[in-house]
Design an enzyme around this catalytic site. Sequence first.
Site, PDB file in Angstrom:
ATOM      1  N   HIS A 142       0.836  -1.200   0.000  1.00  0.00           N
ATOM      2  CA  HIS A 142       0.000   0.000   0.000  1.00  0.00           C
ATOM      3  C   HIS A 142       0.873   1.252   0.000  1.00  0.00           C
ATOM      4  O   HIS A 142       1.955   1.275   0.607  1.00  0.00           O
ATOM      5  CB  HIS A 142      -0.924   0.006   1.220  1.00  0.00           C
ATOM      6  CG  HIS A 142      -2.004  -1.030   1.153  1.00  0.00           C
ATOM      7  ND1 HIS A 142      -3.334  -0.721   1.054  1.00  0.00           N
ATOM      8  CD2 HIS A 142      -1.939  -2.396   1.159  1.00  0.00           C
ATOM      9  CE1 HIS A 142      -4.046  -1.838   1.000  1.00  0.00           C
ATOM     10  NE2 HIS A 142      -3.215  -2.865   1.066  1.00  0.00           N
ATOM     11  N   HIS A 217      -6.347 -11.281   5.359  1.00  0.00           N
ATOM     12  CA  HIS A 217      -5.216 -12.173   5.044  1.00  0.00           C
ATOM     13  C   HIS A 217      -4.344 -12.478   6.272  1.00  0.00           C
ATOM     14  O   HIS A 217      -3.284 -11.927   6.454  1.00  0.00           O
ATOM     15  CB  HIS A 217      -4.396 -11.709   3.851  1.00  0.00           C
ATOM     16  CG  HIS A 217      -4.044 -10.250   3.771  1.00  0.00           C
ATOM     17  ND1 HIS A 217      -3.448  -9.557   4.798  1.00  0.00           N
ATOM     18  CD2 HIS A 217      -4.173  -9.376   2.744  1.00  0.00           C
ATOM     19  CE1 HIS A 217      -3.230  -8.315   4.409  1.00  0.00           C
ATOM     20  NE2 HIS A 217      -3.664  -8.178   3.178  1.00  0.00           N
ATOM     21  N   ASP A 249      -1.639 -19.723  -1.283  1.00  0.00           N
ATOM     22  CA  ASP A 249      -0.877 -20.003  -2.490  1.00  0.00           C
ATOM     23  C   ASP A 249       0.428 -20.728  -2.193  1.00  0.00           C
ATOM     24  O   ASP A 249       1.192 -21.041  -3.107  1.00  0.00           O
ATOM     25  CB  ASP A 249      -0.593 -18.714  -3.263  1.00  0.00           C
ATOM     26  CG  ASP A 249       0.156 -17.669  -2.444  1.00  0.00           C
ATOM     27  OD1 ASP A 249       0.457 -17.933  -1.272  1.00  0.00           O
ATOM     28  OD2 ASP A 249       0.426 -16.576  -2.992  1.00  0.00           O
ATOM     29  N   ASP A 276      -7.004 -12.614  -3.090  1.00  0.00           N
ATOM     30  CA  ASP A 276      -6.239 -11.362  -3.102  1.00  0.00           C
ATOM     31  C   ASP A 276      -5.718 -11.106  -4.510  1.00  0.00           C
ATOM     32  O   ASP A 276      -4.606 -10.595  -4.711  1.00  0.00           O
ATOM     33  CB  ASP A 276      -5.089 -11.412  -2.090  1.00  0.00           C
ATOM     34  CG  ASP A 276      -4.544 -10.024  -1.744  1.00  0.00           C
ATOM     35  OD1 ASP A 276      -5.244  -9.029  -1.995  1.00  0.00           O
ATOM     36  OD2 ASP A 276      -3.409  -9.938  -1.237  1.00  0.00           O
ATOM     37  N   LEU A 309       5.772  -8.427  -1.545  1.00  0.00           N
ATOM     38  CA  LEU A 309       4.610  -9.079  -2.129  1.00  0.00           C
ATOM     39  C   LEU A 309       3.507  -8.057  -2.374  1.00  0.00           C
ATOM     40  O   LEU A 309       3.218  -7.212  -1.516  1.00  0.00           O
ATOM     41  CB  LEU A 309       4.097 -10.188  -1.212  1.00  0.00           C
ATOM     42  CG  LEU A 309       4.937 -11.472  -1.163  1.00  0.00           C
ATOM     43  CD1 LEU A 309       4.426 -12.401  -0.066  1.00  0.00           C
ATOM     44  CD2 LEU A 309       4.935 -12.188  -2.508  1.00  0.00           C
ATOM     45  N   GLY A 311      -0.216  -8.439  -3.476  1.00  0.00           N
ATOM     46  CA  GLY A 311      -1.335  -9.279  -3.858  1.00  0.00           C
ATOM     47  C   GLY A 311      -0.852 -10.670  -4.247  1.00  0.00           C
ATOM     48  O   GLY A 311       0.294 -11.049  -3.986  1.00  0.00           O
TER      49      GLY A 311
END
Length: 376
Positions: A142, A217, A249, A276, A309, A311
């Site tokens: 962000h 998350h 993932d 995400d 990272l 998303g």
Amino acid sequence: MKKRAYLGAGIFDGTGLHDGKALLLDGTAVAGICDPDDLPVDCEVTTLTGGTVLPGFVDLQVNGGGGVMFNDETSLDGLVAIAKAHAATGTRALLPTLITDTPERTRAAVDAVEKAIAAQVPGIIGIHLEGPHLSNARKGAHDPALIRKMDQADEEFLVQAARRLANVMVTVAPENVTRAQIRRLAEAGVIVSLGHTDCSMAEAVAAFDAGARCVTHLFNAMRQMGSREPGLVGAALRTKGVSAGLIADGIHVHPASMAVALDAKTDPGAIFLVTDAMATAGSAITEFDLNGRRVLRRNGRLTLEDGTLAGADLAFGRALCVMVKQVGLTKTDAFRMATTVPAQVLNTAFGYGRLAKSAKANAIWLDDSYGNVRAL
């Protein structure tokens, strides 16, 4: 419209798995799950080759898809493209998610979702605003220049949004939102989720007591659980009535950590899967921009140029494969995490996430490798 029946596959109805049965659909509704011998003589029968019939996936964190980021295309056309890309991967209900942005862009996002719902864009059932009231200490990808405290105008906007849309989820950090604000938002029907925060367990529990009922998350962008300070991870696992999203993932969270969290989670409240997903979902693009910064797609990862990272490059089929083959869940438990459990977090699920009689006919077929999916 002629009734349709599907047999030859296991059928997961949102709760349990049925073998040797047929799913009967009547137009846009589920007519029931029955023995093949009991099907109406005039129905259209399709025999599948193994795999599982289940409700379409429910995704509460979708940042983009089809080459489009919601932050860049906060419009009806943008949402149509995103929803179409995720429908192709088996997702039938989703919350388009706006990553931390300006007040103007946030207002445009709510307007766009309202238009999409009015236009009956398939799958759009609300919005998730991930920020801007987060912690710079746990900002992840962000933009720190856009992160800020919640003020009265922000709160009033969210309350109004909850009056316009059935499902408004907002991710906040206790560092930038007061307990009184959380309480008022929850009372107004906003689904308040904690995330991107360095808060302690005590601060997290106080926010849950005020009305927050979800965590964004789990494990990612938050203080980790330690021997003397359990942090948000510990609070999420120990607090009754709190649910948590999980990016499964195999990159964002180690399978062993997922297994420990699932064993530790206190009911009621449960852990559910999210993708995400970014603009890469359902597309072949190898990079895109996020708030003016380059995001790279490499070896199943999405990262900023500094390696952070940004998303996930993930669809539910891959997440389910990780949960079953690496975490060790049964198919039934894994399927719940992608359907029923996230649907229960919503104010209104509109019949998604289950295949009960008279529910929405939102069935999909998933093969035994979890790699192929199609709508029924």
